[in-house]
Design an enzyme around this catalytic site. Structure first.
Site, PDB file in Angstrom:
ATOM      1  N   ARG A  87      82.274 -46.227 -29.193  1.00  0.00           N
ATOM      2  CA  ARG A  87      81.152 -46.987 -29.771  1.00  0.00           C
ATOM      3  C   ARG A  87      81.142 -48.413 -29.216  1.00  0.00           C
ATOM      4  NH1 ARG A  87      77.270 -43.941 -32.777  1.00  0.00           N
ATOM      5  NH2 ARG A  87      76.536 -46.019 -33.275  1.00  0.00           N
ATOM      6  N   ARG A 106      74.682 -49.163 -22.971  1.00  0.00           N
ATOM      7  CA  ARG A 106      73.275 -49.272 -23.379  1.00  0.00           C
ATOM      8  C   ARG A 106      72.639 -50.560 -22.862  1.00  0.00           C
ATOM      9  NH1 ARG A 106      74.204 -46.650 -29.402  1.00  0.00           N
ATOM     10  NH2 ARG A 106      73.487 -44.539 -28.910  1.00  0.00           N
ATOM     11  N   PHE A 126      61.751 -41.475 -37.349  1.00  0.00           N
ATOM     12  CA  PHE A 126      61.814 -41.287 -35.898  1.00  0.00           C
ATOM     13  C   PHE A 126      62.256 -39.881 -35.492  1.00  0.00           C
ATOM     14  CE2 PHE A 126      65.893 -43.261 -37.197  1.00  0.00           C
ATOM     15  CZ  PHE A 126      66.808 -42.331 -36.720  1.00  0.00           C
ATOM     16  N   HIS A 166      74.660 -40.885 -26.290  1.00  0.00           N
ATOM     17  CA  HIS A 166      75.073 -40.635 -27.670  1.00  0.00           C
ATOM     18  C   HIS A 166      76.575 -40.881 -27.763  1.00  0.00           C
ATOM     19  CE1 HIS A 166      75.681 -38.608 -31.515  1.00  0.00           C
ATOM     20  NE2 HIS A 166      76.732 -38.029 -30.964  1.00  0.00           N
ATOM     21  N   THR A 226      72.819 -49.469 -31.036  1.00  0.00           N
ATOM     22  CA  THR A 226      71.760 -48.456 -30.876  1.00  0.00           C
ATOM     23  C   THR A 226      70.565 -49.018 -30.113  1.00  0.00           C
ATOM     24  OG1 THR A 226      72.451 -47.537 -33.018  1.00  0.00           O
ATOM     25  CG2 THR A 226      70.305 -46.825 -32.141  1.00  0.00           C
ATOM     26  N   GLU A 260      80.523 -32.024 -33.446  1.00  0.00           N
ATOM     27  CA  GLU A 260      79.609 -32.111 -32.303  1.00  0.00           C
ATOM     28  C   GLU A 260      80.229 -31.451 -31.068  1.00  0.00           C
ATOM     29  OE1 GLU A 260      77.559 -36.228 -33.979  1.00  0.00           O
ATOM     30  OE2 GLU A 260      78.745 -36.308 -32.144  1.00  0.00           O
TER      31      GLU A 260
HETATM   32  N1  UDP Z   1      66.726 -43.714 -32.952  1.00  0.00           N
HETATM   33  C1  UDP Z   1      65.390 -44.019 -32.812  1.00  0.00           C
HETATM   34  N2  UDP Z   1      64.852 -45.013 -33.615  1.00  0.00           N
HETATM   35  C2  UDP Z   1      65.598 -45.692 -34.525  1.00  0.00           C
HETATM   36  C3  UDP Z   1      66.956 -45.373 -34.658  1.00  0.00           C
HETATM   37  C4  UDP Z   1      67.500 -44.386 -33.860  1.00  0.00           C
HETATM   38  O1  UDP Z   1      64.686 -43.424 -32.008  1.00  0.00           O
HETATM   39  O2  UDP Z   1      65.056 -46.588 -35.207  1.00  0.00           O
HETATM   40  C5  UDP Z   1      67.317 -42.656 -32.110  1.00  0.00           C
HETATM   41  C6  UDP Z   1      68.215 -43.200 -30.995  1.00  0.00           C
HETATM   42  O3  UDP Z   1      68.082 -42.355 -29.849  1.00  0.00           O
HETATM   43  C7  UDP Z   1      69.589 -43.064 -31.630  1.00  0.00           C
HETATM   44  C8  UDP Z   1      69.446 -41.752 -32.396  1.00  0.00           C
HETATM   45  O4  UDP Z   1      68.125 -41.801 -32.926  1.00  0.00           O
HETATM   46  O5  UDP Z   1      70.628 -43.046 -30.660  1.00  0.00           O
HETATM   47  C9  UDP Z   1      70.420 -41.554 -33.540  1.00  0.00           C
HETATM   48  O6  UDP Z   1      70.359 -42.684 -34.397  1.00  0.00           O
HETATM   49  P1  UDP Z   1      71.675 -43.360 -34.945  1.00  0.00           P
HETATM   50  O7  UDP Z   1      71.283 -44.285 -36.047  1.00  0.00           O
HETATM   51  O8  UDP Z   1      72.694 -42.309 -35.258  1.00  0.00           O
HETATM   52  O9  UDP Z   1      72.172 -44.265 -33.712  1.00  0.00           O
HETATM   53  P2  UDP Z   1      73.448 -44.117 -32.734  1.00  0.00           P
HETATM   54  O10 UDP Z   1      74.571 -43.554 -33.568  1.00  0.00           O
HETATM   55  O11 UDP Z   1      73.044 -43.205 -31.605  1.00  0.00           O
HETATM   56  O12 UDP Z   1      73.726 -45.505 -32.244  1.00  0.00           O
HETATM   57 MG    MG Z   2      74.631 -41.874 -34.693  1.00  0.00          MG
END
Ligand code: UDP
Ligand code: MG
Length: 138
Positions: free
Chosen positions: A86, A103, A58, A116, A92, A127
């Site tokens: 979180r 979310r 992705f 994020h 996510t 970050e």
């Molecule tokens: N993302 C995506 N497809 C996926 C997983 C994640 O587009 O299958 C995107 C989504 O915007 C996510 C970001 O990539 O917030 C970073 O992924 P991460 O696994 O770090 O998730 P987060 O920590 O943001 O929950």
């Molecule tokens: Mg992440």
């Protein structure tokens, strides 16, 4: 356990008019804003920020999405900031995010998921420094 985390209000939530509601949700949950800015990420900067995901399928779509419009970047302070943030943002994938989380309330999809949140104290510090210099932090 450090007391800061880093967040972005992503382009979907900005475009959908949710900046105010999300900031209200964050401050009502007890987070203090110690730095904040409104900006449009370049492809280079978005790719660098999400560099840890470079090999994921992705990645290219994520960089396109994150550069599709302006974002809000902020550093937040609270006891147990990383874990507590979180919790209030939810999973996510907004379909899996608990009711009442940011979310759940404001995200469109697993990619366009409104916010994020840093996943560790070390990443929170990195970050925050990526976006803000020391004199931009209260
Ligand atoms: N993302 C995506 N497809 C996926 C997983 C994640 O587009 O299958 C995107 C989504 O915007 C996510 C970001 O990539 O917030 C970073 O992924 P991460 O696994 O770090 O998730 P987060 O920590 O943001 O929950
Ligand atoms: Mg992440």
């Amino acid at each position: 356990m450090s007391n800061i985390t880093f967040t972005m209000i992503k382009p979907d939530a900005v475009a959908n008019g949710h900046i105010g509601n999300i900031l209200n949700h964050i401050t009502t949950a007890g987070f203090k804003i110690v730095a904040m800015k409104y900006l449009h990420l370049s492809t280079e900067k978005a790719g660098e920020f999400y560099g840890i995901h470079r090999e994921r399928p992705f990645f290219n779509d994520l960089v396109s999405f994150m550069t599709s419009g302006p974002i809000v970047a902020a550093v937040l302070q609270k006891d147990n900031a990383v874990a507590d943030f979180r919790t209030i943002i939810g999973a996510t994938d907004p379909k899996k995010a608990d009711a009442g989380t940011i979310r759940n309330l404001y995200a469109d999809s697993i990619e366009a998921n409104a916010v994020h949140g840093s996943d560790s104290d070390e990443n929170a510090a990195n970050e925050a420094s990526f976006f803000f210099s020391a004199f931009e932090r209260y």
